[in-house]
Write a protein that holds these residues in place. Structure first.
Motif, PDB file in Angstrom:
ATOM      1  N   GLN A  97       0.821  -1.214   0.000  1.00  0.00           N
ATOM      2  CA  GLN A  97       0.000   0.000   0.000  1.00  0.00           C
ATOM      3  C   GLN A  97       0.855   1.263   0.000  1.00  0.00           C
ATOM      4  O   GLN A  97       0.524   2.257  -0.654  1.00  0.00           O
ATOM      5  N   GLY A  98       1.969   1.217   0.720  1.00  0.00           N
ATOM      6  CA  GLY A  98       2.848   2.387   0.774  1.00  0.00           C
ATOM      7  C   GLY A  98       3.393   2.763  -0.584  1.00  0.00           C
ATOM      8  O   GLY A  98       3.428   3.948  -0.957  1.00  0.00           O
ATOM      9  N   ILE A  99       3.800   1.760  -1.352  1.00  0.00           N
ATOM     10  CA  ILE A  99       4.302   2.017  -2.707  1.00  0.00           C
ATOM     11  C   ILE A  99       3.175   2.512  -3.602  1.00  0.00           C
ATOM     12  O   ILE A  99       3.334   3.472  -4.363  1.00  0.00           O
ATOM     13  N   ALA A 100       2.013   1.869  -3.496  1.00  0.00           N
ATOM     14  CA  ALA A 100       0.879   2.235  -4.350  1.00  0.00           C
ATOM     15  C   ALA A 100       0.485   3.697  -4.164  1.00  0.00           C
ATOM     16  O   ALA A 100       0.165   4.394  -5.138  1.00  0.00           O
ATOM     17  N   LYS A 101       0.514   4.161  -2.930  1.00  0.00           N
ATOM     18  CA  LYS A 101       0.061   5.533  -2.648  1.00  0.00           C
ATOM     19  C   LYS A 101       0.987   6.595  -3.240  1.00  0.00           C
ATOM     20  O   LYS A 101       0.598   7.752  -3.353  1.00  0.00           O
ATOM     21  N   ARG A 102       2.189   6.204  -3.608  1.00  0.00           N
ATOM     22  CA  ARG A 102       3.086   7.163  -4.259  1.00  0.00           C
ATOM     23  C   ARG A 102       2.627   7.475  -5.689  1.00  0.00           C
ATOM     24  O   ARG A 102       3.061   8.456  -6.289  1.00  0.00           O
ATOM     25  N   TYR A 103       1.769   6.615  -6.212  1.00  0.00           N
ATOM     26  CA  TYR A 103       1.382   6.718  -7.623  1.00  0.00           C
ATOM     27  C   TYR A 103      -0.093   7.047  -7.855  1.00  0.00           C
ATOM     28  O   TYR A 103      -0.423   7.773  -8.794  1.00  0.00           O
ATOM     29  N   ILE A 104      -0.989   6.497  -7.026  1.00  0.00           N
ATOM     30  CA  ILE A 104      -2.409   6.560  -7.385  1.00  0.00           C
ATOM     31  C   ILE A 104      -3.026   7.946  -7.240  1.00  0.00           C
ATOM     32  O   ILE A 104      -4.121   8.175  -7.738  1.00  0.00           O
ATOM     33  N   LYS A 105      -2.323   8.859  -6.585  1.00  0.00           N
ATOM     34  CA  LYS A 105      -2.851  10.227  -6.537  1.00  0.00           C
ATOM     35  C   LYS A 105      -2.865  10.857  -7.930  1.00  0.00           C
ATOM     36  O   LYS A 105      -3.511  11.880  -8.151  1.00  0.00           O
ATOM     37  N   SER A 106      -2.149  10.251  -8.863  1.00  0.00           N
ATOM     38  CA  SER A 106      -2.104  10.766 -10.234  1.00  0.00           C
ATOM     39  C   SER A 106      -3.250  10.239 -11.093  1.00  0.00           C
ATOM     40  O   SER A 106      -3.402  10.659 -12.246  1.00  0.00           O
ATOM     41  N   LEU A 107      -4.063   9.326 -10.544  1.00  0.00           N
ATOM     42  CA  LEU A 107      -5.128   8.714 -11.346  1.00  0.00           C
ATOM     43  C   LEU A 107      -6.122   9.740 -11.878  1.00  0.00           C
ATOM     44  O   LEU A 107      -6.624   9.606 -12.989  1.00  0.00           O
ATOM     45  N   LYS A 108      -6.429  10.742 -11.080  1.00  0.00           N
ATOM     46  CA  LYS A 108      -7.425  11.740 -11.503  1.00  0.00           C
ATOM     47  C   LYS A 108      -6.964  12.528 -12.725  1.00  0.00           C
ATOM     48  O   LYS A 108      -7.775  13.078 -13.456  1.00  0.00           O
ATOM     49  N   LYS A 109      -5.660  12.580 -12.941  1.00  0.00           N
ATOM     50  CA  LYS A 109      -5.122  13.342 -14.072  1.00  0.00           C
ATOM     51  C   LYS A 109      -4.943  12.480 -15.323  1.00  0.00           C
ATOM     52  O   LYS A 109      -4.710  13.012 -16.409  1.00  0.00           O
ATOM     53  N   TYR A 110      -5.036  11.168 -15.163  1.00  0.00           N
ATOM     54  CA  TYR A 110      -4.743  10.289 -16.297  1.00  0.00           C
ATOM     55  C   TYR A 110      -5.882  10.351 -17.314  1.00  0.00           C
ATOM     56  O   TYR A 110      -7.042  10.094 -16.986  1.00  0.00           O
ATOM     57  N   PRO A 111      -5.571  10.665 -18.573  1.00  0.00           N
ATOM     58  CA  PRO A 111      -6.634  10.933 -19.570  1.00  0.00           C
ATOM     59  C   PRO A 111      -7.369   9.705 -20.099  1.00  0.00           C
ATOM     60  O   PRO A 111      -8.452   9.833 -20.653  1.00  0.00           O
ATOM     61  N   LEU A 112      -6.773   8.523 -19.968  1.00  0.00           N
ATOM     62  CA  LEU A 112      -7.355   7.320 -20.571  1.00  0.00           C
ATOM     63  C   LEU A 112      -8.319   6.636 -19.606  1.00  0.00           C
ATOM     64  O   LEU A 112      -8.002   6.473 -18.422  1.00  0.00           O
ATOM     65  N   PRO A 113      -9.523   6.236 -20.062  1.00  0.00           N
ATOM     66  CA  PRO A 113     -10.449   5.489 -19.196  1.00  0.00           C
ATOM     67  C   PRO A 113      -9.793   4.184 -18.732  1.00  0.00           C
ATOM     68  O   PRO A 113      -9.201   3.460 -19.542  1.00  0.00           O
ATOM     69  N   LEU A 114      -9.912   3.904 -17.434  1.00  0.00           N
ATOM     70  CA  LEU A 114      -9.230   2.743 -16.873  1.00  0.00           C
ATOM     71  C   LEU A 114     -10.184   1.797 -16.156  1.00  0.00           C
ATOM     72  O   LEU A 114     -11.086   2.223 -15.437  1.00  0.00           O
ATOM     73  N   SER A 115      -9.970   0.509 -16.367  1.00  0.00           N
ATOM     74  CA  SER A 115     -10.483  -0.523 -15.477  1.00  0.00           C
ATOM     75  C   SER A 115      -9.322  -0.913 -14.572  1.00  0.00           C
ATOM     76  O   SER A 115      -8.174  -0.534 -14.822  1.00  0.00           O
ATOM     77  N   TYR A 116      -9.615  -1.694 -13.530  1.00  0.00           N
ATOM     78  CA  TYR A 116      -8.558  -2.079 -12.602  1.00  0.00           C
ATOM     79  C   TYR A 116      -8.399  -3.591 -12.571  1.00  0.00           C
ATOM     80  O   TYR A 116      -9.386  -4.328 -12.510  1.00  0.00           O
TER      81      TYR A 116
END
Length: 357
Positions: free
Chosen positions: A224-243
């Protein structure tokens, strides 16, 4: 539906126009509009899908039951890998899928995993590779009487390979004339301005394999610690994403203080039930005596570190992704559909996870 409700309520309020003060009437109307607005923001629960990553397609009773209980309508099936031949350095398909039984499901999505070194090859020919990849997919489909509307390309491209990769995506999309999706890694989300975005219809965020496979690392599948370094950028990502979320486990095989391999589908319970291993602490086991297990040699004093994903981990992932995502995903894809993975969870876990979004 909501608009009709507003119109109806407005008509009712008009009937009481003579008796109701204007302020009270407007206040009631604002309340109605607010409730309607909130209801419009509610999104549907994502659907459950699965990856199928074995070379022989033949669903077990438990796998079939899981599909039925979760109303699964789509399976992403790994058709083949693309790698460079060690001698000829030519691109060739590795371990193509074999259908012992055909999938009885509404939609299948062929997935092609491409080694990044293919994109880095000095003789790389984008159009030729796109043609051959499409031809081989069609060959598999024709041989088995299958069809598809979507194809997924799985490649962890880098800054060095992005030009070739993006060109391949363009060529393959044109040649295949199919809906195209691509796997996206966390670093490609955070640094998308550098790594660029492939010209696909949608992406799938691979929410696993986050850490380093090492002797003293934390869980390399999910941290989770590693993931949180990245997922704050999800709102800016232009491509529709599934997980895509992990439901697999493995053992990290360590000998003389060095990692010598990954042992897939290995659980703590497997080692607990064997006299050849002794539990040391947490997820660490020691080899008691040299022996072979499923074709792998375990030397006395070797160490096995088990890494797995719990139900709580999955719910934690869902919660963090919901909090940081730009919108609710249409689909959650679990990796991967295998009874050796499924037996480690209660039957309702997949429904529990998707309702977290």
């Amino acid at each position: 539906m909501q608009l009709k409700a507003v119109i109806s309520i407005c008509k009712i309020l008009d009937l009481f126009d003579a008796k109701w003060p204007v302020i009270l009437k407007n206040f009631c109307l604002y309340i109605v509009l607010f409730v309607v607005f909130i209801s419009c923001q509610r999104t549907e629960t994502p659907i459950v899908s699965f990856y199928y990553w074995k070379t022989n397609f033949n669903l077990s009773p438990l796998e079939l039951e899981t599909i039925k209980e979760n109303n699964v309508e789509k399976i992403y099936i790994r058709y083949f890998d693309l790698d460079l031949h060690p001698k000829t350095k030519q691109v060739y398909p590795v371990s193509p899928i074999h259908f012992t039984k055909l999938p009885n499901i509404k939609s299948i999505v062929p997935v092609v995993y491409i080694q990044n070194k293919v994109m880095l090859d000095e003789k790389f020919n984008s159009q030729d590779l796109a043609n051959k990849t499409n031809d081989f997919i069609n060959l598999v489909n024709t041989k088995n009487g299958l069809s598809c509307q979507e194809i997924q390309i799985d490649c962890d491209w880098t800054l060095s390979s992005k030009t070739n990769y993006l060109k391949f995506i363009e060529d393959f999309k044109r040649i295949s004339a199919k809906k195209l999706s691509a796997t996206i890694r966390l670093h490609q989300v955070k640094y998308f301005e550098k790594t660029k975005i492939p010209n696909v219809d949608s992406g799938v965020l691979m929410y696993y394999n986050m850490g380093t496979i090492a002797v003293k690392s934390l869980n390399s599948i999910y941290d989770q610690g590693i993931a949180k370094r990245y997922i704050k950028s999800l709102k800016k990502y232009p491509l529709p994403l599934s997980y895509a979320l992990p439901i697999y486990s493995w053992g990290i095989h360590i000998s003389q203080g060095k990692v010598i391999g990954l042992r897939s589908k290995l659980l703590a319970s497997d080692l607990d039930s064997s006299a050849n291993f002794t539990f040391i602490e947490k997820n660490i086991y020691k080899v008691n005596q040299s022996h072979y297990r499923k074709g792998v040699f375990y030397k006395k004093e070797d160490v096995i570190k088990i890494e797995a994903i719990s139900a709580d981990d999955l719910k934690e992932m869902a919660s963090d992704l919901k909090e940081n995502g730009a919108s609710s995903p249409k689909e959650i894809i679990f990796y991967d559909l295998d009874e050796l993975n499924l037996i480690n969870y209660e039957k309702t876990i997949f429904k529990q996870v998707v309702t977290c979004f």
